[in-house]
Design a protein around this motif. Structure first.
Motif, PDB file in Angstrom:
ATOM      1  N   ALA A  59       0.833  -1.197   0.000  1.00 61.24           N
ATOM      2  CA  ALA A  59       0.000   0.000   0.000  1.00 61.24           C
ATOM      3  C   ALA A  59       0.871   1.252   0.000  1.00 61.24           C
ATOM      4  O   ALA A  59       0.557   2.244  -0.681  1.00 61.24           O
ATOM      5  N   ASP A  60       1.969   1.240   0.757  1.00 56.65           N
ATOM      6  CA  ASP A  60       2.889   2.376   0.785  1.00 56.65           C
ATOM      7  C   ASP A  60       3.526   2.603  -0.580  1.00 56.65           C
ATOM      8  O   ASP A  60       3.690   3.749  -1.026  1.00 56.65           O
ATOM      9  N   ARG A  61       3.899   1.491  -1.258  1.00 54.63           N
ATOM     10  CA  ARG A  61       4.496   1.616  -2.597  1.00 54.63           C
ATOM     11  C   ARG A  61       3.496   2.215  -3.584  1.00 54.63           C
ATOM     12  O   ARG A  61       3.846   3.060  -4.420  1.00 54.63           O
ATOM     13  N   ALA A 113       3.813   5.742  -5.557  1.00 50.36           N
ATOM     14  CA  ALA A 113       3.676   5.819  -7.019  1.00 50.36           C
ATOM     15  C   ALA A 113       2.601   6.838  -7.404  1.00 50.36           C
ATOM     16  O   ALA A 113       2.766   7.597  -8.365  1.00 50.36           O
ATOM     17  N   ARG A 114       1.501   6.868  -6.632  1.00 45.18           N
ATOM     18  CA  ARG A 114       0.436   7.836  -6.914  1.00 45.18           C
ATOM     19  C   ARG A 114       0.944   9.265  -6.774  1.00 45.18           C
ATOM     20  O   ARG A 114       0.641  10.132  -7.604  1.00 45.18           O
ATOM     21  N   LYS A 115       1.727   9.517  -5.728  1.00 47.11           N
ATOM     22  CA  LYS A 115       2.269  10.855  -5.510  1.00 47.11           C
ATOM     23  C   LYS A 115       3.236  11.245  -6.623  1.00 47.11           C
ATOM     24  O   LYS A 115       3.242  12.398  -7.076  1.00 47.11           O
ATOM     25  N   ASN A 116       4.064  10.292  -7.070  1.00 47.14           N
ATOM     26  CA  ASN A 116       5.002  10.576  -8.160  1.00 47.14           C
ATOM     27  C   ASN A 116       4.257  10.927  -9.444  1.00 47.14           C
ATOM     28  O   ASN A 116       4.650  11.840 -10.183  1.00 47.14           O
ATOM     29  N   THR A 161       2.411  14.873 -13.340  1.00 44.86           N
ATOM     30  CA  THR A 161       1.258  15.474 -14.013  1.00 44.86           C
ATOM     31  C   THR A 161       1.277  16.987 -13.853  1.00 44.86           C
ATOM     32  O   THR A 161       1.014  17.735 -14.809  1.00 44.86           O
ATOM     33  N   ASP A 162       1.603  17.457 -12.652  1.00 41.33           N
ATOM     34  CA  ASP A 162       1.691  18.904 -12.412  1.00 41.33           C
ATOM     35  C   ASP A 162       2.795  19.531 -13.270  1.00 41.33           C
ATOM     36  O   ASP A 162       2.626  20.636 -13.809  1.00 41.33           O
ATOM     37  N   LYS A 163       3.923  18.838 -13.397  1.00 37.83           N
ATOM     38  CA  LYS A 163       5.019  19.354 -14.228  1.00 37.83           C
ATOM     39  C   LYS A 163       4.585  19.484 -15.686  1.00 37.83           C
ATOM     40  O   LYS A 163       4.835  20.500 -16.341  1.00 37.83           O
ATOM     41  N   MET A 164       3.928  18.437 -16.190  1.00 34.75           N
ATOM     42  CA  MET A 164       3.485  18.458 -17.582  1.00 34.75           C
ATOM     43  C   MET A 164       2.417  19.526 -17.796  1.00 34.75           C
ATOM     44  O   MET A 164       2.382  20.186 -18.851  1.00 34.75           O
ATOM     45  N   ARG A 165       1.551  19.736 -16.792  1.00 43.65           N
ATOM     46  CA  ARG A 165       0.522  20.774 -16.909  1.00 43.65           C
ATOM     47  C   ARG A 165       1.174  22.148 -16.975  1.00 43.65           C
ATOM     48  O   ARG A 165       0.751  23.015 -17.767  1.00 43.65           O
TER      49      ARG A 165
END
Length: 257
Positions: free
Chosen positions: A219-221, A225-228, A233-237
């Motif tokens: 679950a931690d992994r 991964a979700r946070k990464n 996504t924010d960088k690409m936006r």
């Protein structure tokens, strides 16, 4: 009785399983006296409950629960070179023990009890005979096979069979047989698998074991991964917004000329 054949709307229930194999090298002296002297490994492929029985056989992973209350049959599809490659098992233990020299893909078909009204489930497992690589991952397939490991080789996958809106009669059966909880403390290595790279480092000397700690680690992994993904996504936006502004400026320059 008629209500028992009605699906229970909005209810989802699952049952954990593991499937995989254990393999050991056959001593050369035993091979000489065998009808298949070229077979260098003895292996067992199985489908079991994930919790290991406290009084189980040494080296056996999982198997604390009898799964026949919801599984009617397990069929293992071996390589076509084996006699009767389709092995049907209608009662526990759902496992096949054979000997051989090569790794191959094993098909696993799970047929549920009639009360379930569910279609059969198909799984696949790559038979693992040779030890894992130094980082816990698979060895380089282009490299020659390594010498047999002095310890048992394990490869196990944890999974959960999900039943959505089961029939009332089947739900009653499942509720009468809750799965044995996984141990809360990790006392043994995590069972190695290709989806758990790095999990094989400590699994050579003793049989591994699934635990609730492993579930938390997974679950931690997933959360990491979700946070990464969110960061990327924010960088690409931000890049897209910058490019759109640049395009608007270029359009304005063209119009002003």
């Amino acid at each position: 009785m008629m209500n028992e054949r009605v699906r229970v709307r909005g209810v989802t229930i699952h049952r954990p399983i593991i499937y995989g194999n254990t393999a050991e090298a056959i001593p050369e002296e035993d091979r000489k006296n065998s009808k298949n002297p070229d077979h260098t490994f003895r292996w067992t492929v199985a489908l079991r409950s994930p919790t290991t029985a406290p009084d189980g056989k040494p080296g056996v992973v999982g198997g604390a629960d009898d799964l026949s209350y919801f599984i009617k049959r397990v069929t293992f599809k071996l390589h076509d070179t084996y006699p009767t490659p389709n092995r049907n098992l209608d009662k526990p233990p759902f496992e096949v023990t054979e000997t051989g020299w090569g790794e191959f893909e094993i098909g696993i078909r799970v047929t549920f009890v009639q009360e379930s009204g569910e279609k059969a489930l198909s799984l696949h497992h790559h038979l693992k005979l040779h030890q894992w690589g130094p980082d816990g991952g698979p060895l380089d397939p282009s490299a020659p096979p390594p010498p047999p490991s002095p310890h048992a080789v394990h490869s196990w996958q944890y999974d959960e069979i999900v039943f959505n809106e089961p029939y009332q009669s089947f739900l009653n059966i499942l509720m009468k047989h809750p799965p044995t909880p996984l141990p809360n403390v990790r006392k043994k290595p995590v069972p190695p698998h290709q989806s758990q790279v790095g999990s094989a480092s400590d699994a050579d000397a003793e049989a591994p074991e699934f635990s609730a700690v492993m579930e938390k680690d997974e679950a931690d992994r997933l959360e990491a991964a979700r946070k990464n993904i969110a960061v990327e996504t924010d960088k690409m936006r931000a890049i897209l917004i910058a490019k759109e502004k640049e395009l608007e400026q270029l359009k304005k320059q063209v119009e002003d000329q």
